[in-house]
Design an enzyme around this catalytic site. Structure first.
Site, PDB file in Angstrom:
ATOM      1  N   ASP A  53      -9.619   5.909  -2.463  1.00 25.49           N
ATOM      2  CA  ASP A  53      -8.453   6.399  -3.194  1.00 25.49           C
ATOM      3  C   ASP A  53      -8.964   7.044  -4.482  1.00 25.49           C
ATOM      4  OD1 ASP A  53      -9.242   4.180  -4.661  1.00 25.49           O
ATOM      5  OD2 ASP A  53      -7.230   3.891  -5.425  1.00 25.49           O
ATOM      6  N   TYR A  56      -6.257   6.840   3.823  1.00 27.19           N
ATOM      7  CA  TYR A  56      -6.428   5.778   2.837  1.00 27.19           C
ATOM      8  C   TYR A  56      -5.741   4.484   3.283  1.00 27.19           C
ATOM      9  CZ  TYR A  56      -5.339   2.571  -0.757  1.00 27.19           C
ATOM     10  OH  TYR A  56      -5.181   1.389  -1.410  1.00 27.19           O
ATOM     11  N   GLU A  92       0.826  -1.213   0.000  1.00 29.41           N
ATOM     12  CA  GLU A  92       0.000   0.000   0.000  1.00 29.41           C
ATOM     13  C   GLU A  92       0.858   1.260   0.000  1.00 29.41           C
ATOM     14  OE1 GLU A  92      -2.958   0.270  -0.706  1.00 29.41           O
ATOM     15  OE2 GLU A  92      -3.658  -1.784  -0.503  1.00 29.41           O
TER      16      GLU A  92
END
Length: 360
Positions: free
Chosen positions: A150, A132, A49
């Site tokens: 996102d 996020y 991520e």
DNA sequence: GAGACGTGGCC
DNA sequence: TGGCCAAGTCT
């Protein structure tokens, strides 16, 4: 605008349809658990991520492989040498992510016994983990219901509900709509399904509405131009700057490299000595010497300005060292120095010129 | 809230 | 070819 009850009812249908599509068409990505396998670990989810922030899947692939081979656990990453980690990140960009990655790994080991927090709130407190990433890790790694928003989700949701308020003002409405369609179960798969949809079908340009599993529920597809969503505020034009870089080579084939300050552009990275980015056309070199200037400046584009870096070269005696902190680096191993792309290109330009000279 | 912060691919 | 865009975060 529909009443909330209808929106929630539609949300259940939308989530079910998307998950069914995902079960068949999910992209196979290195950081994803294979279908039917146990969940991949939080470490790999978090690492992927962070790498994927503002970065394409294609660019992340080799870096994710390199990092997980070299540092297979959060403990091993926490024990990494700072310079080694920064060098391994070189070329991927947004270098604050690499510094925060190390700080985060060390915080997880020091404050959490080597286990990532399993809530959004706990994750959000870690360095480099924003809204996020906290939601994504909570949902994907820990199965929490979290609203993962996102740029893909913003685009998909803005189209689904034809939200025509320009970004960033539309964020609260988009988030509320995303919340309304996020299921209680499989929130992690749902998030990844939304991102897959945004990356492969509901793309920014030329969306493939004809094969979209959400077509029947989409408000934008019934408009003249679905791709017009989300509406965005106009961007400012990018300014141009000029700078200078200095290639200082010592007898024996070593070049002088410095480490840039942690804060600011290319922070913490190895680099050639350089001027600031708004230098005079004839900025003074670091010391008086016989300087030669490469004919073509290195052109490079950053997010918020473009740069022409004029590169100057000189040779110094074996016992001479420039003032200030730095290190002599073997020229033949320059590719291993972990230079960010701007300086890697400058080095390439110097070596190409030397090569051309040697032929004459 | 707006600007700083990388890089490479696409049209 | 220059602008847009990509699984954002920090200040």
């Amino acid at each position: 605008m529909r009443v909330e009850g209808d929106m929630v009812k539609d949300g259940v249908k939308i989530a079910a349809g998307l998950l069914a599509h995902y079960d068949v068409h999910a992209r196979r990505l290195p950081w994803r658990a294979l279908p039917g396998a146990n969940a991949t670990g939080a470490y790999r989810v978090w690492l992927s991520e962070v790498m994927l922030q503002q970065t394409t899947v294609a660019a992340v692939g080799p870096y994710f492989a390199k990092f997980t081979a070299r540092w297979p656990s959060v403990e091993s990453l926490a024990a990494a040498d700072d310079a080694d980690l920064m060098a391994a990140w070189a070329g991927l960009g947004y270098y604050a992510r690499a510094r925060n990655l190390l700080a985060c790994a060390r915080a997880v080991v020091r404050d959490h016994g080597g286990h990532f927090p399993d809530t959004e709130e706990g994750l959000r407190a870690l360095p480099g983990v924003g809204a996020y990433t906290a939601a994504a890790v909570a949902a994907i790694a820990f199965g929490r219901r979290a609203v993962v928003v996102d740029a893909n989700v913003e685009r998909v949701v803005a189209r689904l509900f034809a939200i025509d308020t320009p970004l960033p003002a539309a964020r609260p409405a988009i988030r509320a709509a995303a919340d309304a369609i996020t299921p209680d179960a499989r929130a992690g798969d749902f998030a990844q399904a939304m991102m897959d949809l945004g990356a492969t079908i509901c793309t920014s340009r030329n969306p493939a509405c004809g094969i979209c599993p959400l077509r029947d529920d989409c408000a934008a597809v019934r408009t003249a131009d679905p791709a017009a969503y989300p509406v965005k505020a106009a961007k400012k034009t990018r300014p141009h700057r000029n700078g200078h870089g200095w290639w200082i080579e010592r007898a024996g084939g070593h070049v002088w490299l410095v480490r840039r300050p942690d804060k600011g552009l290319l922070g913490g990275m190895r680099a050639l000595p350089s001027s600031d980015w708004s230098a005079d056309p004839d900025a003074a070199p670091p010391f008086a010497a016989d300087w030669r200037t490469l004919a073509d400046p290195v052109a490079h584009v950053f997010t918020h300005f473009s740069l022409a870096l004029t590169v100057h070269t000189t040779h110094v005696e074996q016992d001479h060292a420039p003032s200030g902190a730095g290190e002599w680096w073997p020229v033949e191993r320059i590719a291993d120095a972990g230079l960010p792309t701007l300086f890697a290109r400058a080095a390439q330009a110097v070596l190409k010129e030397k090569d051309a000279d040697a032929r004459h």
